[in-house]
Write an enzyme that holds these catalytic residues in place. Structure first.
Site, mmCIF file in Angstrom:
data_model
loop_
_atom_site.group_PDB
_atom_site.id
_atom_site.type_symbol
_atom_site.label_atom_id
_atom_site.label_comp_id
_atom_site.label_asym_id
_atom_site.label_seq_id
_atom_site.Cartn_x
_atom_site.Cartn_y
_atom_site.Cartn_z
ATOM 1 N N ASN A 1 -4.906 44.309 -66.520
ATOM 2 C CA ASN A 1 -5.444 45.581 -66.029
ATOM 3 C C ASN A 1 -5.634 46.464 -67.260
ATOM 4 O O ASN A 1 -4.682 47.035 -67.777
ATOM 5 C CB ASN A 1 -4.440 46.198 -65.044
ATOM 6 C CG ASN A 1 -4.927 47.518 -64.474
ATOM 7 O OD1 ASN A 1 -5.954 48.061 -64.896
ATOM 8 N ND2 ASN A 1 -4.179 48.057 -63.521
ATOM 9 N N ARG B 1 -8.628 43.045 -63.500
ATOM 10 C CA ARG B 1 -8.932 44.121 -62.563
ATOM 11 C C ARG B 1 -10.171 44.852 -63.081
ATOM 12 O O ARG B 1 -10.213 45.275 -64.234
ATOM 13 C CB ARG B 1 -7.769 45.111 -62.503
ATOM 14 C CG ARG B 1 -8.089 46.253 -61.592
ATOM 15 C CD ARG B 1 -7.144 47.400 -61.761
ATOM 16 N NE ARG B 1 -7.541 48.469 -60.859
ATOM 17 C CZ ARG B 1 -7.164 49.713 -61.002
ATOM 18 N NH1 ARG B 1 -6.373 50.057 -61.980
ATOM 19 N NH2 ARG B 1 -7.572 50.629 -60.159
ATOM 20 N N HIS C 1 -9.210 51.453 -54.882
ATOM 21 C CA HIS C 1 -7.928 50.894 -54.428
ATOM 22 C C HIS C 1 -8.137 49.749 -53.438
ATOM 23 O O HIS C 1 -7.257 49.429 -52.638
ATOM 24 C CB HIS C 1 -7.044 51.955 -53.721
ATOM 25 C CG HIS C 1 -6.545 53.054 -54.598
ATOM 26 N ND1 HIS C 1 -6.480 54.365 -54.176
ATOM 27 C CD2 HIS C 1 -6.073 53.053 -55.861
ATOM 28 C CE1 HIS C 1 -5.996 55.120 -55.143
ATOM 29 N NE2 HIS C 1 -5.738 54.345 -56.189
ATOM 30 N N ARG D 1 -6.080 65.633 -59.129
ATOM 31 C CA ARG D 1 -7.467 65.714 -58.645
ATOM 32 C C ARG D 1 -7.553 66.533 -57.364
ATOM 33 O O ARG D 1 -6.683 66.427 -56.504
ATOM 34 C CB ARG D 1 -8.017 64.308 -58.372
ATOM 35 C CG ARG D 1 -8.266 63.523 -59.637
ATOM 36 C CD ARG D 1 -8.692 62.100 -59.318
ATOM 37 N NE ARG D 1 -7.874 61.153 -60.047
ATOM 38 C CZ ARG D 1 -7.714 59.881 -59.720
ATOM 39 N NH1 ARG D 1 -8.307 59.387 -58.665
ATOM 40 N NH2 ARG D 1 -6.953 59.109 -60.444
ATOM 41 N N GLU E 1 -0.859 44.764 -56.392
ATOM 42 C CA GLU E 1 -2.240 44.491 -56.784
ATOM 43 C C GLU E 1 -2.324 43.278 -57.715
ATOM 44 O O GLU E 1 -3.278 42.519 -57.658
ATOM 45 C CB GLU E 1 -2.846 45.738 -57.443
ATOM 46 C CG GLU E 1 -3.151 46.819 -56.407
ATOM 47 C CD GLU E 1 -3.336 48.206 -56.990
ATOM 48 O OE1 GLU E 1 -2.350 48.778 -57.474
ATOM 49 O OE2 GLU E 1 -4.463 48.715 -56.958
#
Ligand code: ADP
Length: 397
Positions: free
Chosen positions: A7, A91, A180, A241, A384
């Protein structure tokens, strides 16, 4: 087969070596501060201590070289040679509309992912650098790309189109993509297994709540809507965010604060969310402590956060005409029982009753609603890396 999962971010690179038969993590770690002074690799073999080595990493190729050196080290390594790594799973954040599933990485795929760079300028170029570095160091090892956006490519048009001129979709592919996806897919599948229900007959709402947070409606095994949009800025309020706002706020802030568009985007990406609302932290652990100490600023931020997630859940109940299970995952969703309680307090109309003893547990797949609850509520830790390893195996087999 051993699968190396990578990743790759702009200045960091997380990795895990997973045995695909046993699904054991043979080793894992992270390279930090790539291209910056003070770079270091943290490496942890299965059952062993973390080994932290400071070493210059001017670029990602050097970082991956250090990862491969660590994995094959005669004392602390977990494989004898690179031949024991059968495949690499990467990823990849944005696959645009081109990738509705994972894919073997070829030159054509690299070119297609490069075309999506504009849609994820912080992530995709870094992901591609990771692929390039692996190609140089392991030229014959097959590589697979697993996209954050792929799972959401099943969304219907009414869910992915914005109410703006259609020509922008045709010309620029402006639409909701969602992120996601690897996590939403893994967690929703696991939920069906735990509830012993067929995945293709279940309506699930997955709340992936970490620094970045998104909610996803999974109907009959397919993502039908999700809260993040063209970019990961849309949706619920996050660590830094803003999530959804009235778009006109951008012009208003720009004029009042004398900011250009980059300045406004910086505020919305990095200075908003619970950080902006609490005025002291983006970290949900700090917020939890402050809420327990009765601090008004933290309570304010957490109230807005929980409300924003509850509203998305409500809208996805509408989108799917019902819901069988609501699932919490990721750093905050897995660990913070208060947030789960606050969100579920809004969901009495779904007949939800939480079992607070189960809700207090951590680090396991668990149903946290009572047997009488009309809708099941679960915590399912996301994984993940394992999901990427499984996808990689399926394609290289
Ligand atoms: P991301 O992958 O988006 O960076 P994570 O899924 O790692 O995010 O979640 C990070 C958030 O989860 C942080 O705000 C952190 O405070 C919170 N978190 C992580 N572990 C815990 C914990 N044990 N207890 C409470 N909150 C936690």
């Amino acid at each position: 087969m051993n699968i190396l999962v990578i990743n790759c971010g702009s200045s960091s690179l997380k990795f895990q070596l997973i045995n695909s038969e046993t699904e054991a993590v043979l080793a894992k770690g992270i390279c930090e501060r790539i291209g910056i002074d003070g770079s270091r690799i943290v490496y942890q073999p299965e059952g062993g201590q973390k080994i932290i080595t400071e070493s210059p990493m001017p670029d990602h190729t050097q970082a991956i070289k250090l990862v491969l050196d660590s994995l094959t080290d005669t004392e602390t390594g977990v494989v004898k040679s690179l031949d024991e790594i059968g495949a690499v799973g990467h990823r990849l954040v944005h696959g645009g509309e081109k990738f509705a599933s994972s894919t073997i990485i070829t030159d054509e795929v690299i070119a297609a992912v490069t075309e999506c760079n504009e849609l994820a300028p912080l992530h995709n170029p870094a992901n591609l650098i990771g692929i390039d570095a692996c190609k140089k160091l392991m030229p014959t090892t097959p590589m697979v790309g697993v996209f954050d956006t792929a799972f959401h490519q099943t969304m219907p048009e009414e869910a992915f189109l914005y109410g703006i001129p259609y020509e922008y979709y045709k010309k620029y592919k402006i639409r909701r993509y969602g992120f996601h996806g690897t996590s939403h897919s893994y967690v929703s599948k696991r939920t069906a297994e735990i509830l012993e229900k067929p995945y293709d007959q279940l309506k699930t709402i997955v709340c992936h709540l970490g620094n970045g947070a998104s909610v996803c409606a999974v109907k009959n095994g397919k993502s039908v809507d999700t809260s993040m949009g063209l970019t990961p800025l849309q949706g619920v309020i996050m660590g830094t965010r803003s999530g959804d706002i009235d778009p006109a706020i951008m012009e208003y802030i720009a004029k009042k604060e004398n900011l250009d568009i980059d300045g406004v985007m910086d505020v919305l990406n990095k200075k908003s969310g619970v950080l902006g609302l609490s005025e002291f932290t983006s970290d949900f652990r700090d917020l939890e402590d402050a809420v327990l100490a009765g601090r008004e600023d933290a309570i304010r931020a957490m109230k807005v956060f929980a409300y924003s997630v509850a509203k998305y859940i409500g809208s996805y109940v509408a989108a799917m005409n019902g819901v069988d299970a609501i699932v919490f995952t990721a750093g905050l969703g897995e660990n913070n029982k208060y947030v789960r309680t606050d969100i579920c307090d809004y969901l009495g109309y779904l007949g939800i009753e939480l079992n607070q003893e189960a809700n207090a547990k951590r680090g396991m797949d668990i149903v946290i609603s009572t047997p009488d609850s009309k809708t099941a509520v679960l915590v399912v830790p996301t994984n993940e890396e394992l999901a990427i390893a499984r996808e990689t195996l399926a394609l290289v087999k």
